[in-house]
Design a protein around this motif. Structure first.
Motif, PDB file in Angstrom:
ATOM      1  N   ASP A  28    -131.373  -8.077  31.690  1.00 51.51           N
ATOM      2  CA  ASP A  28    -130.108  -7.677  31.088  1.00 51.51           C
ATOM      3  C   ASP A  28    -130.178  -6.285  30.443  1.00 51.51           C
ATOM      4  O   ASP A  28    -129.409  -5.977  29.525  1.00 51.51           O
ATOM      5  N   ARG A  56    -142.684  -7.868  43.534  1.00 48.78           N
ATOM      6  CA  ARG A  56    -142.930  -8.664  42.335  1.00 48.78           C
ATOM      7  C   ARG A  56    -142.186  -9.996  42.441  1.00 48.78           C
ATOM      8  O   ARG A  56    -140.984 -10.062  42.150  1.00 48.78           O
ATOM      9  N   LYS A  88    -142.045 -12.674  40.707  1.00 45.37           N
ATOM     10  CA  LYS A  88    -141.380 -13.219  39.511  1.00 45.37           C
ATOM     11  C   LYS A  88    -139.969 -12.679  39.341  1.00 45.37           C
ATOM     12  O   LYS A  88    -139.059 -13.391  38.948  1.00 45.37           O
ATOM     13  N   PHE A 119    -144.333  -6.425  27.229  1.00 46.43           N
ATOM     14  CA  PHE A 119    -145.441  -6.558  26.304  1.00 46.43           C
ATOM     15  C   PHE A 119    -146.717  -6.712  27.120  1.00 46.43           C
ATOM     16  O   PHE A 119    -146.739  -7.462  28.098  1.00 46.43           O
ATOM     17  N   LEU A 169    -138.128  -3.829  28.184  1.00 48.97           N
ATOM     18  CA  LEU A 169    -139.416  -3.802  27.514  1.00 48.97           C
ATOM     19  C   LEU A 169    -140.426  -4.617  28.302  1.00 48.97           C
ATOM     20  O   LEU A 169    -140.055  -5.520  29.046  1.00 48.97           O
ATOM     21  N   GLU A 203    -152.275  -9.601  30.704  1.00 52.47           N
ATOM     22  CA  GLU A 203    -151.035 -10.379  30.810  1.00 52.47           C
ATOM     23  C   GLU A 203    -149.841  -9.484  30.492  1.00 52.47           C
ATOM     24  O   GLU A 203    -149.827  -8.804  29.463  1.00 52.47           O
ATOM     25  N   VAL A 204    -148.868  -9.511  31.368  1.00 52.52           N
ATOM     26  CA  VAL A 204    -147.615  -8.806  31.124  1.00 52.52           C
ATOM     27  C   VAL A 204    -146.535  -9.822  30.803  1.00 52.52           C
ATOM     28  O   VAL A 204    -146.350 -10.791  31.534  1.00 52.52           O
ATOM     29  N   LEU A 205    -145.855  -9.605  29.695  1.00 55.09           N
ATOM     30  CA  LEU A 205    -144.714 -10.444  29.327  1.00 55.09           C
ATOM     31  C   LEU A 205    -143.474  -9.573  29.438  1.00 55.09           C
ATOM     32  O   LEU A 205    -143.263  -8.673  28.637  1.00 55.09           O
ATOM     33  N   TYR A 206    -142.708  -9.808  30.491  1.00 52.71           N
ATOM     34  CA  TYR A 206    -141.510  -8.993  30.701  1.00 52.71           C
ATOM     35  C   TYR A 206    -140.409  -9.400  29.735  1.00 52.71           C
ATOM     36  O   TYR A 206    -140.173 -10.588  29.496  1.00 52.71           O
ATOM     37  N   ASP A 207    -139.749  -8.403  29.184  1.00 48.35           N
ATOM     38  CA  ASP A 207    -138.532  -8.643  28.400  1.00 48.35           C
ATOM     39  C   ASP A 207    -137.532  -7.568  28.824  1.00 48.35           C
ATOM     40  O   ASP A 207    -137.115  -6.726  28.041  1.00 48.35           O
TER      41      ASP A 207
END
Lengths: 338, 338, 338, 338, 338, 338
Positions: free
Chosen positions: A109, A170, A172, A91, A89, A102-106
């Motif tokens: 795993d 990327r 991060k 956000f 996912l 802003e991208v919040l990676y989830d």
């Protein structure tokens, strides 16, 4: 008709706050399906090409729906493997003015990130295809992703496919494990026919910094270095982006081959709707040119037009027929079509 | 108080994708009521004039609601005839940046388009009115529409009304049947007091191409030709639009009479909300000037201001009180009114 | 940790039409909580400060929810009094292009406006705090508000707090009763340490018109006059706004102390999302600098950055961590953060 | 794997008012794709079968999206022909309590309805399939539809496919032209292996009224008559619906073969979400039983369970995996699955 | 055609939380226009009658839109006076199961409530009409409302109109000032031809408690007492409601004249969409019978059917053509109409 | 005033499809904050108690917003620790009729689940409180959760708090690791004063199956066994739920102490809005009785009323003032409160 272009990578769900709201400012999220490689597949399907995706997707309602969305846009999903695990996912909070998105990676795993390289039977998966597209996101996800990407690219080259690699560096993601980007990306550059990469991507691979060169020479110098380092490499293309504000960018593009260089002046994009996936649309546009036998100039212009148009559409990908892209290459104007 | 201005034309439902989404990108459509002539009626009602519409509407929930929306905005709907048949629709995908908006018409064979000219009892319908407004959309719909428009305009002239005709040339509609636009539109120009038309509209009617003239003379030359061809014609007005992108236009306007010419410099519209109906708002604004006995200069300035404001409001029409338009003519500024 | 900054003022509910629609164009309203002083409290809470609000709120579902929204953003609401009466409302129609936003106030006779000055036990309410922030909105609401504001400011000064007063002059509110703004505001200027006020606010207080001075001297001259008139006053700050259209402003800012003057060049804000609360965000940003011991220059730059960012977020207030504001002070750029 | 079941019929767009609002009560429409035969195809695809659709679809954004929605749900759309013309629409106002839902058809003159029978190359289209499903909607659309349906059914029978025909008698459609339903439907019953039809449908075909028989014998008597009239017919199935209110129905079902009869007691459906497509889900459920080699009893129970579940899902079709239907056949209970 | 029925009362805006959410649970409000008397006017307009409203409305965007909504539904708004002041609001939280709906009134001090009785020129306002409808809400608003209601009713009676009064007793409103409901309502009952009132309303007027009578006699006894007390009164009608839960009611109705009594058994309403305005729809339905010359039985049955249908539609009023109400009087059934 | 009740557990975000849609049927998700223990804290805060939560939350926008939502409802969040990691999510598809709701957990590896037991300083966290509430969800999350839950409960008991444990047995969570629920839950039962548990929960702990007993004795027998096994245990309470369909349940409740038993007959809940969190609302209601010194009967009745009301509100928790719950204990009726 058999599938001509295959894209290997992770499907993601984007969960975005509405409009320009901050994340969870109101209790609603808009869902889009994305993923750098899937974006390319969908755009190419929109341009009329037979495309398919390869990858591993969570065997649950989220994964099934992500695959369904690709099918909806005409992409063959028969090569997707559904496996236990979670769906990657991210956000998104879309910015404005001087507030960056802003991208919040989830995505840690995920079923894709956990899929071992040997879960893919490359000769079978690639059978009949002519192009394999992959990107720097997959090797950045961890050891399994890096191994799988390298195996995929090598198998494609061995089978005579045109290998396309989009740098998509990327930092991060690489920092979340102890992978060595220079070494791993080199292995991918080493088997690619076409790479989408600018001087920063090339700099990572070659462990050099090209930014000291005179402005007009930075990209040519980096491309030349890449051509020297990777003898099989045939084509390097990239966009260049200048950002006046979050909503207003200039977008230029270039392509280098061993024989020539093509550069397009910047397009002003003022009032951007959705910037994500612009690079993927560019890649798809350039590949459309190659797939239809057009020359480098046309391919580049079609690619930049596709990239620009992506900024006008919400979501991660562009899905427009070629006619609507070609209209930008001419003098069609901007009035309502009625 | 009796109705002073009557508008004859088709009511349409606009079904639009939300925001800047592609059509059916998400499963939702926003509904607006529109139609070139209805837009003029609503805008004039907003400016405080007694207006009414004449036409034929589908006798079903869609048609009843379209009429209700006009009533909501103060337009008299007593002259509408409800008849079996379908409601004219159009689907809209709003563009952005370099992606033009797309209109998909689904208006063929509507109750309006099928209404024969003799279903209208013009003397009764026009009784007591001072202005009749119609546009080039109606004659473009087919033989019945063309006959009805000509009959309406002639009856109005015979009854001493001021006849207003807005060119609104739509090639696609004319191509769907074998009508001869030059001949039909000429008959309408021949009985009009005021026409909204630029050199292209006039060119269609006179079968000439004015675009070869020096830029500054194109519109004057075309207007002069129209005045020569149509001796009863008193006024020709139009906007001129330069489109820098889908969202950023410059909008200028001019009016010609037999005695004079007035031209306004372009207004920059950057960040357009909804461009549809801009021309109708301009027509309504100019007519507001005429109806209130103002001079050509004021009418033109009010018309351009109304047209500009329309670009800031979603939907097909502008419905604002005169005060909010007049604010643009002065030095009111753009800050929040509180 | 005890609350350091207290803000005294009215909580309001904003009921806004969606997007750029006219009020009630479609049957839906978006709700935001606001109020000039609450906006400052929330922004400061977002910057990590212990803040609280003082005031009187309707003892019903609307009032309880407005308080809850403040709590959500980390503001202490224990000093709010819930009293019978109605909640202050305002209806907002967001403009575009040349159509200014319209605010329709429905705040008369609210529980706050009816709260007598002696319903507040100032020594108890202010205990332990270091700053009291109030604005010119409260005294403009009527006699009770004027008395309460003056009592609050005097009590704060007596208790050794830093008194901050934001002019926020709203002619419409003053006109609804027979208050004398010059006299009342003078009493507030007379006990303030820091005022947010431009030459117009100062002009109201001193009953002078500074606009005749050369452009570059208007603000310095007005500030100098204020420093002369109010010997305890230490700091005067304000933004200056030039509006090219409803959606495109230039925003500059300055601060004067008895010892110096700092002026920042204008930032271009093109494609404004929501302009309301920009001044409150500026005040909060400057106060953040003071509260963290930074110098005037940093405080001003932080304040202007906060004000600019507010224009990118829907709703009345800015609620962002300091890092996202500081990013504007550096060279962070505008690309997606991922 | 080749497609086993093909469904021939028209794709429609449903445009529905939100929730329980009247049509256009608020200016928004929810879009769903439907069509009796497409609904069956999608439900069967959800049950894991290879399905495809045959038909003619408008060659515009609406038609392309309708096809895309089918692809999304796993239905093969390669046999769709895109042709000029309009897309069939229907507007839906969902009822409640004692207010029935209202459908406003706007499907006349669609690309499908105008497609002549000879535009379909049946041997090629049916190659490799085992089942052809069609319904009484297609022949009701006009002469072209009637001819095409009969040609399709005969070609399927000739090619050895199992022909499934769902009566779906719609008086309103037949009345719009001068077709003879008894004669046309007889030709379809005459080549069908399985028909979904109750005593009313059979009565139309045989021009008899079975409703005078004792309640318990009406359906058996009608079925026996149909078996006598159509010697190749092997199976007749239908649901029976008792409506206590718009939101609360009892739904029973039966199947007859030449050798036996199976009847299921009614299920109470209280709080229906969306009743449309219930019959199509039943048909798909029964066909799922046949396709997986189950007996009549299981097929009927699966069909009724699928029909019941359809009432719990918004939109025209059911798209659930078999496990979620089978859960109803057991004792799974109704609590949240977590 | 002149207006036959006039309704005098306040227009309100309902601001409701979406679905079954608590008020402000999410930051959105749905807007509906309402008001007991306006609801009657709209329902009657839907039934095809010429109706108009009399009243005072805030002269701002809210008031203008409320009037426009009435116009949309065919109600004549020419007798509305626009005056400075605020618009009456109410906030609604729709309940479910055992959680009752909550109304939060914010209507105090509205333009209507402040309008003095002598702002209405009754002879002019009532000219040409045959029925005047008013309700117990207006006199409950304060002295001005009480005076205006009495003046209206007396003027109507003097002018020979049929006066209709709907009790609509709201204790909360009466308690907000020191009005004497028994005395004031008596003056209205004293000039009414038809009242909508049950034993509780009559009990308030006559200051008696009828609830001690045997259940079946409570309403007849109360009606008889009213007929004795008010010699000009001709008709008393009411619904009776038994609430099994917030969503499930039984609704019965009766009408008494001096000559007879008609009682209808209860209708079960299970799954109520919106209960507000049920009584107004009943009144409109009964009045429709009277206006079309039907007998008491038909009028009562039409009234109860209208009341039941109102529960199936969101918003304060019912706006359906008579055919959809009459369908309930027959055996039409509840299936989708298509 | 110090916090009286602390709740230890995980905060979750619920991402739900709108209305009764299948997951991702349309591209939108509704967001609610939840978590069994947070639900109890919020409900108790709504009832007027000082509550706080203890736990570990992802240090990102999602976690910060989840905490903010608790603050909004009056819960003290000062004891939350923000740590790197992801936020626990669950996706919800709300069922209807015979289609059960589906929960798709995506909570593995969350910041909470990864928080080691020793990251909590229990004596400091519990200082000043009187009640600690925890549930069986936390120990089911893995070894760290189990250790933390046991440490928390033991520390609370040692510090003299009333320990409340809600069984909340979720087989799926326990199966994801090799924890022994009987052993771990026993350790929690062994220090609890009050447990919310039915015979199945007790059966898991005692490794017995009570379901063979006569229906009326199952719960008493299980409770008696629990009282024997855990000598410090003082109170066992639970609801019993019979599900007629997904939307229609009967809900009963009972409480056992060592001295007595109280049983309430079932409430019919027909037309359920949101079933999730019903058990948490029950627990909060019973605790409210205890906290206010009411007897077991009142506490149980308040608890069941709270549980029933929860089914009428969207989202995971109930947040209503006590008055609205108490209304259910009396004869208040279900009509609109106005």
């Amino acid at each position: 008709m058999t599938t001509r272009i295959l894209c290997f990578g992770e499907l993601l769900l984007r969960l975005a706050s509405p409009g320009r709201e901050l994340l969870l400012q109101s209790p609603q999220l808009q869902v889009h399906v994305g993923g750098a490689e899937a974006n390319v597949a969908i755009a190419l399907a929109g341009f009329g090409h037979k495309t398919g995706v390869i990858g591993t997707v969570a065997d649950n309602a989220l994964g099934r729906n992500a695959a369904a969305e690709l099918r909806r846009h005409g992409v063959d999903t028969a090569r997707l493997r559904f496996a236990p695990g979670r769906m990657g996912l991210y956000f998104l909070e879309t910015g404005a003015l001087q507030r960056p998105s802003e991208v919040l990676y989830d995505r840690a795993d995920s079923a894709f990130a956990r899929a071992a390289a040997d879960t893919y039977d490359w000769p079978a998966l690639l059978a009949g295809a002519q192009f394999l597209h992959l990107s720097g996101v997959t090797p950045a996800l961890g050891r399994a992703g890096a191994d799988a990407a390298i195996a995929a690219a090598r198998a494609a080259r061995a089978a005579g496919l045109h290998v396309v690699f989009d740098g998509n560096f990327r930092l991060k993601l690489w920092q979340a494990w102890d992978g060595d980007p220079a070494q791993i990306l080199s292995e991918l550059f080493a088997v690619a026919d076409t790479v989408f990469a600018d001087h920063r991507d090339i700099g990572v691979v070659l462990q050099r910094d090209f930014s000291g060169a005179p402005a007009a020479e930075i990209e040519p110098v980096a491309a030349a270095a890449a051509f020297r380092a990777f003898p099989q490499l045939r084509r390097i293309a990239a966009t260049r982006r200048v950002q006046h504000s979050v909503d207003c960018h200039d977008l230029a593009a270039h392509v280098f081959t061993r024989d020539g260089a093509w550069q397009l002046p910047a397009q002003r994009l003022d009032g951007i709707v959705d910037r994500i996936g612009g690079g993927d649309a560019f890649a798809a546009g350039v590949l459309h040119g190659l797939l239809t036998g057009r020359d480098e100039d046309y391919s580049l212009r079609f690619g930049l037009a596709a990239a620009c148009l992506k900024h006008s559409v919400p979501g991660d990908f562009l899905c427009l027929a070629t006619g609507r892209v070609e209209a930008l290459l001419g003098e069609a104007g901007f009035d309502v079509r009625r």
